[in-house]
Design a protein around this motif. Structure first.
Motif, PDB file in Angstrom:
ATOM      1  N   ASP A 128      38.546  -2.474 -15.717  1.00 51.92           N
ATOM      2  CA  ASP A 128      39.766  -2.835 -14.826  1.00 51.92           C
ATOM      3  C   ASP A 128      38.841  -3.515 -13.649  1.00 51.92           C
ATOM      4  O   ASP A 128      39.492  -4.411 -13.052  1.00 51.92           O
ATOM      5  CB  ASP A 128      40.671  -1.744 -14.586  1.00 51.92           C
ATOM      6  CG  ASP A 128      41.184  -1.203 -15.929  1.00 51.92           C
ATOM      7  OD1 ASP A 128      42.152  -2.171 -16.315  1.00 51.92           O
ATOM      8  OD2 ASP A 128      41.166  -0.096 -16.215  1.00 51.92           O
ATOM      9  N   ARG A 129      37.828  -2.772 -13.412  1.00 48.44           N
ATOM     10  CA  ARG A 129      37.269  -3.274 -12.249  1.00 48.44           C
ATOM     11  C   ARG A 129      35.876  -3.299 -12.141  1.00 48.44           C
ATOM     12  O   ARG A 129      35.160  -2.731 -13.030  1.00 48.44           O
ATOM     13  CB  ARG A 129      37.421  -2.432 -10.905  1.00 48.44           C
ATOM     14  CG  ARG A 129      38.563  -2.070 -10.863  1.00 48.44           C
ATOM     15  CD  ARG A 129      38.871  -0.825  -9.724  1.00 48.44           C
ATOM     16  NE  ARG A 129      40.159  -0.635  -9.598  1.00 48.44           N
ATOM     17  CZ  ARG A 129      40.912  -0.623  -8.409  1.00 48.44           C
ATOM     18  NH1 ARG A 129      40.158  -0.863  -7.031  1.00 48.44           N
ATOM     19  NH2 ARG A 129      41.967  -0.259  -8.196  1.00 48.44           N
ATOM     20  N   GLU A 130      35.051  -4.193 -11.399  1.00 48.33           N
ATOM     21  CA  GLU A 130      33.284  -4.290 -11.662  1.00 48.33           C
ATOM     22  C   GLU A 130      32.883  -3.815 -10.129  1.00 48.33           C
ATOM     23  O   GLU A 130      33.398  -4.739  -9.339  1.00 48.33           O
ATOM     24  CB  GLU A 130      32.802  -5.413 -12.192  1.00 48.33           C
ATOM     25  CG  GLU A 130      31.515  -5.613 -12.117  1.00 48.33           C
ATOM     26  CD  GLU A 130      30.949  -6.755 -12.774  1.00 48.33           C
ATOM     27  OE1 GLU A 130      31.957  -7.779 -13.098  1.00 48.33           O
ATOM     28  OE2 GLU A 130      29.703  -6.953 -13.136  1.00 48.33           O
ATOM     29  N   LEU A 131      32.247  -2.888  -9.940  1.00 48.46           N
ATOM     30  CA  LEU A 131      31.844  -2.470  -8.439  1.00 48.46           C
ATOM     31  C   LEU A 131      30.461  -2.205  -8.227  1.00 48.46           C
ATOM     32  O   LEU A 131      29.638  -1.927  -9.190  1.00 48.46           O
ATOM     33  CB  LEU A 131      32.721  -1.014  -8.415  1.00 48.46           C
ATOM     34  CG  LEU A 131      34.218  -0.820  -8.273  1.00 48.46           C
ATOM     35  CD1 LEU A 131      34.491   0.586  -7.795  1.00 48.46           C
ATOM     36  CD2 LEU A 131      34.875  -2.032  -7.306  1.00 48.46           C
ATOM     37  N   SER A 132      30.090  -2.716  -6.961  1.00 50.33           N
ATOM     38  CA  SER A 132      28.745  -2.378  -6.793  1.00 50.33           C
ATOM     39  C   SER A 132      28.609  -1.526  -5.398  1.00 50.33           C
ATOM     40  O   SER A 132      29.742  -1.544  -4.661  1.00 50.33           O
ATOM     41  CB  SER A 132      28.131  -3.819  -6.161  1.00 50.33           C
ATOM     42  OG  SER A 132      26.965  -3.415  -5.114  1.00 50.33           O
ATOM     43  N   ILE A 133      27.774  -0.568  -5.009  1.00 49.60           N
ATOM     44  CA  ILE A 133      28.005   0.055  -3.751  1.00 49.60           C
ATOM     45  C   ILE A 133      27.045  -0.452  -2.692  1.00 49.60           C
ATOM     46  O   ILE A 133      27.012   0.052  -1.762  1.00 49.60           O
ATOM     47  CB  ILE A 133      27.257   1.645  -4.386  1.00 49.60           C
ATOM     48  CG1 ILE A 133      25.858   1.663  -4.628  1.00 49.60           C
ATOM     49  CG2 ILE A 133      28.288   2.311  -5.356  1.00 49.60           C
ATOM     50  CD1 ILE A 133      25.105   2.869  -4.477  1.00 49.60           C
ATOM     51  N   GLY A 134      26.416  -1.517  -2.831  1.00 48.41           N
ATOM     52  CA  GLY A 134      25.960  -2.176  -1.939  1.00 48.41           C
ATOM     53  C   GLY A 134      24.896  -3.265  -2.141  1.00 48.41           C
ATOM     54  O   GLY A 134      24.516  -3.417  -3.389  1.00 48.41           O
ATOM     55  N   ASN A 135      24.211  -3.886  -1.020  1.00 47.79           N
ATOM     56  CA  ASN A 135      23.380  -5.195  -1.344  1.00 47.79           C
ATOM     57  C   ASN A 135      21.854  -4.828  -1.538  1.00 47.79           C
ATOM     58  O   ASN A 135      21.092  -5.076  -0.452  1.00 47.79           O
ATOM     59  CB  ASN A 135      23.613  -6.147  -0.351  1.00 47.79           C
ATOM     60  CG  ASN A 135      25.222  -6.685  -0.289  1.00 47.79           C
ATOM     61  OD1 ASN A 135      25.809  -6.807  -1.530  1.00 47.79           O
ATOM     62  ND2 ASN A 135      25.583  -6.972   0.911  1.00 47.79           N
ATOM     63  N   TYR A 136      21.581  -3.938  -2.403  1.00 50.77           N
ATOM     64  CA  TYR A 136      20.225  -3.744  -2.665  1.00 50.77           C
ATOM     65  C   TYR A 136      20.284  -3.501  -4.280  1.00 50.77           C
ATOM     66  O   TYR A 136      21.220  -3.058  -4.897  1.00 50.77           O
ATOM     67  CB  TYR A 136      19.957  -2.354  -2.055  1.00 50.77           C
ATOM     68  CG  TYR A 136      20.921  -1.209  -1.899  1.00 50.77           C
ATOM     69  CD1 TYR A 136      21.600  -1.345  -0.825  1.00 50.77           C
ATOM     70  CD2 TYR A 136      21.200  -0.609  -2.870  1.00 50.77           C
ATOM     71  CE1 TYR A 136      22.839  -0.398  -0.387  1.00 50.77           C
ATOM     72  CE2 TYR A 136      22.357   0.338  -2.982  1.00 50.77           C
ATOM     73  CZ  TYR A 136      23.280   0.340  -1.651  1.00 50.77           C
ATOM     74  OH  TYR A 136      24.237   1.192  -1.546  1.00 50.77           O
ATOM     75  N   VAL A 137      19.185  -3.552  -4.695  1.00 54.31           N
ATOM     76  CA  VAL A 137      18.950  -3.404  -6.385  1.00 54.31           C
ATOM     77  C   VAL A 137      18.562  -2.090  -6.807  1.00 54.31           C
ATOM     78  O   VAL A 137      17.602  -1.498  -6.245  1.00 54.31           O
ATOM     79  CB  VAL A 137      17.711  -4.430  -6.758  1.00 54.31           C
ATOM     80  CG1 VAL A 137      17.793  -4.273  -8.287  1.00 54.31           C
ATOM     81  CG2 VAL A 137      18.201  -5.834  -6.421  1.00 54.31           C
TER      82      VAL A 137
END
Ligand code: 9D3
Length: 241
Positions: A128-137
């Motif tokens: 239902d959603r695609e989430l990232s927790i921040g701009n780092y790998v």
């Protein structure tokens, strides 16, 4: 609230949820966290969960089949309050507003990506959603899933034991009361290695203390998070349109 986590590293989650607020919420029955091993939905001898990318390229991707089978078994009925979330570096940025929104749900299934990523059909046709927790790998979605669960779990009614902080927080959409960082805080001793606590905090003059705290929060925000002041200005522009 029930959290399901689908992962190839189920052992990872013994640690992060055994402490503090989340552990107490589990004990109190406010919250249930169920960890599922993706390899349980493979059917070959080697329990294969990954394969090479079509078109070539470095690394391996998580295959769609085991993920689809797992999700269909763990969460057979989906509703607005029962959602599947894919954690990936390509996702929308997770923030306090989203944590508040997710805390109103009944059941979440978090899929942890690994390797170079996940077959896109999981994002397109399953999550239902695609989430990232921040701009780092990161090297996978497990730490991200733990972050999302912690941020959501502490908002559940009965978890903090303090309903007031929840009410206060629920008005804040960017995660820092009034859009600012917290003011600096101090505890005893008043003199630590020659560094003295600001005198006003020892004065007992509560009007002056409030003034100092507002000023200090503003200065610290300008120094460390000027982006938050910028979004406050954007909010004002927006509200005046
Ligand atoms: C350096 C590798 N990449 C560019 C070719 C893509 C990539 C693949 C897989 C980058 C990260 C990952 C694994 N990360 C996650 O699964 C992940 C993640 C993240 O890396 N950052 C922030 N949030 C998240 S949520 C899941």
């Amino acid at each position: 609230m029930i959290f399901h986590v689908l992962t190839i590293f189920p052992e990872f989650f013994a640690g992060p949820f055994g402490y503090g607020v989340v552990e107490r919420a589990r004990q109190a029955g406010v919250l249930d966290i169920r960890i599922h091993n993706l390899r349980d939905w493979t059917h070959d001898r080697h329990k294969t969960v990954d394969d090479r990318p079509f078109g070539g390229g470095e690394g391996m991707l998580l295959k769609p089949e085991p993920i689809f089978l797992a999700v269909e078994e763990i969460l057979p009925e989906r509703t607005g309050a029962r959602q599947v979330i894919l954690l990936s570096a390509q996702g929308r940025l997770f923030d306090q507003r989203m944590a508040n929104e997710l805390s109103g749900m009944a059941e979440l299934l978090l899929i942890c990506g690994r390797y170079e990523g996940v077959d896109e059909r999981v994002a397109e046709h399953l999550a239902d959603r695609e989430l990232s927790i921040g701009n780092y790998v990161l090297s996978g979605g497990e730490l991200a899933a733990a972050v999302v669960i912690d941020a959501v779990a502490r908002l559940l009614p009965g978890v903090l034991g303090n309903e007031w902080s929840r009410v206060f927080e629920s008005f804040e959409e960017r995660g820092h009361g009034e859009g600012l960082l917290d003011c600096p805080q101090y505890t005893r001793p008043a003199d630590f290695r020659g560094w003295r606590v600001p005198e006003v905090l020892l004065s007992g003059d509560h009007k002056q203390i409030r003034r100092w705290r507002r000023q200090a929060a503003q200065e610290k925000t300008a120094r460390l998070r000027p982006d938050l002041l910028q979004s406050k200005i954007e909010d004002q522009d927006f509200n005046h349109e």
